[in-house]
Design an enzyme around this catalytic site. Structure first.
Site, short mmCIF file in Angstrom:
data_model
loop_
_atom_site.label_atom_id
_atom_site.label_comp_id
_atom_site.label_asym_id
_atom_site.label_seq_id
_atom_site.Cartn_x
_atom_site.Cartn_y
_atom_site.Cartn_z
N HIS A 1 -50.99 20.98 -18.49
CA HIS A 1 -50.21 20.60 -17.31
C HIS A 1 -49.03 21.55 -17.13
O HIS A 1 -48.74 22.02 -16.03
CB HIS A 1 -49.62 19.19 -17.46
CG HIS A 1 -50.60 18.08 -17.49
ND1 HIS A 1 -50.58 17.11 -18.48
CD2 HIS A 1 -51.61 17.75 -16.66
CE1 HIS A 1 -51.54 16.23 -18.25
NE2 HIS A 1 -52.18 16.60 -17.16
N LYS B 1 -54.02 0.71 -14.49
CA LYS B 1 -54.13 1.33 -15.81
C LYS B 1 -52.87 1.09 -16.61
O LYS B 1 -51.76 1.19 -16.10
CB LYS B 1 -54.32 2.85 -15.67
CG LYS B 1 -55.70 3.29 -15.31
CD LYS B 1 -55.78 4.80 -15.39
CE LYS B 1 -57.18 5.31 -15.13
NZ LYS B 1 -57.24 6.77 -15.21
N ARG C 1 -60.08 22.86 -14.75
CA ARG C 1 -60.47 23.21 -16.11
C ARG C 1 -61.88 23.77 -16.17
O ARG C 1 -62.17 24.67 -16.94
CB ARG C 1 -60.39 21.99 -17.02
CG ARG C 1 -58.98 21.49 -17.22
CD ARG C 1 -58.99 20.21 -18.00
NE ARG C 1 -59.56 19.17 -17.15
CZ ARG C 1 -59.45 17.88 -17.39
NH1 ARG C 1 -58.85 17.45 -18.45
NH2 ARG C 1 -59.98 17.00 -16.57
N SER D 1 -55.03 14.63 -21.22
CA SER D 1 -54.11 13.66 -21.84
C SER D 1 -54.89 12.64 -22.66
O SER D 1 -54.46 12.23 -23.75
CB SER D 1 -53.30 12.94 -20.77
OG SER D 1 -52.43 13.82 -20.12
#
Length: 159
Positions: free
Chosen positions: A17, A41, A90, A127
């Site tokens: 990040h 979440k 990514r 993460s």
């Protein structure tokens, strides 16, 4: 003034990040980091803790503003007159989802999305992976800034 936003949950912020935010900070006058709130979440860190960690690790850039946001990213952009979203990619697997989001955001508001290829060093990093490896006692010191590593260790000791 050239403005962009780097959105995410950042639970926690990783070196991947940080790489994207750092690169965006060289291209834009102001980079907003939007810590998106997902009420469905439960994060490892509270939104306020995430904001504090991000502010600490981005302070050296001098042009990064960090805040929480709940709702549509395009509304965040409209409210702050931000014409661009910067997202790291990514792998090819990220592209399908991110392209759909970019097209939807552009259709809703005209906001452009710029894709930045992730540094290959961080192409596998998320993460979720950091949290899982750290929870099992694995070494994630090369994946997160030192202040985040300390916070991770502290939080995981409590749980």
């Amino acid at each position: 003034m050239r403005r962009a936003v780097c959105p995410g949950s950042f639970d926690p912020i990783t070196n991947g990040h940080l790489d994207i935010i750092a690169r965006a900070s060289k291209l834009y006058d102001v980079v907003h980091v939007a810590v998106m709130i997902n009420k469905s979440k439960q994060g490892l860190f509270t939104v306020d803790e995430r904001i504090d960690l991000i502010r600490q690790v981005t302070a050296e850039y001098g042009n990064v503003e960090v805040e929480a946001f709940h709702g549509l990213l395009v509304d965040f952009c409209k409210q702050r007159d931000i014409p661009a979203i910067v997202k790291g990619l990514r792998a090819v697997s990220d592209f399908d989802y991110e392209l759909q989001m970019a097209q939807m955001n552009n259709g809703l508001s005209g906001v452009e999305t710029l894709f930045v290829p992730t540094n290959p060093t961080y192409s596998f990093l998320s993460s979720s992976l950091v949290k899982e490896v750290a929870a099992w006692g694995g070494d994630v010191s090369h994946l997160v800034p030192p202040v985040v590593l300390e916070a991770l260790h502290e939080r995981l000791r409590k749980d």
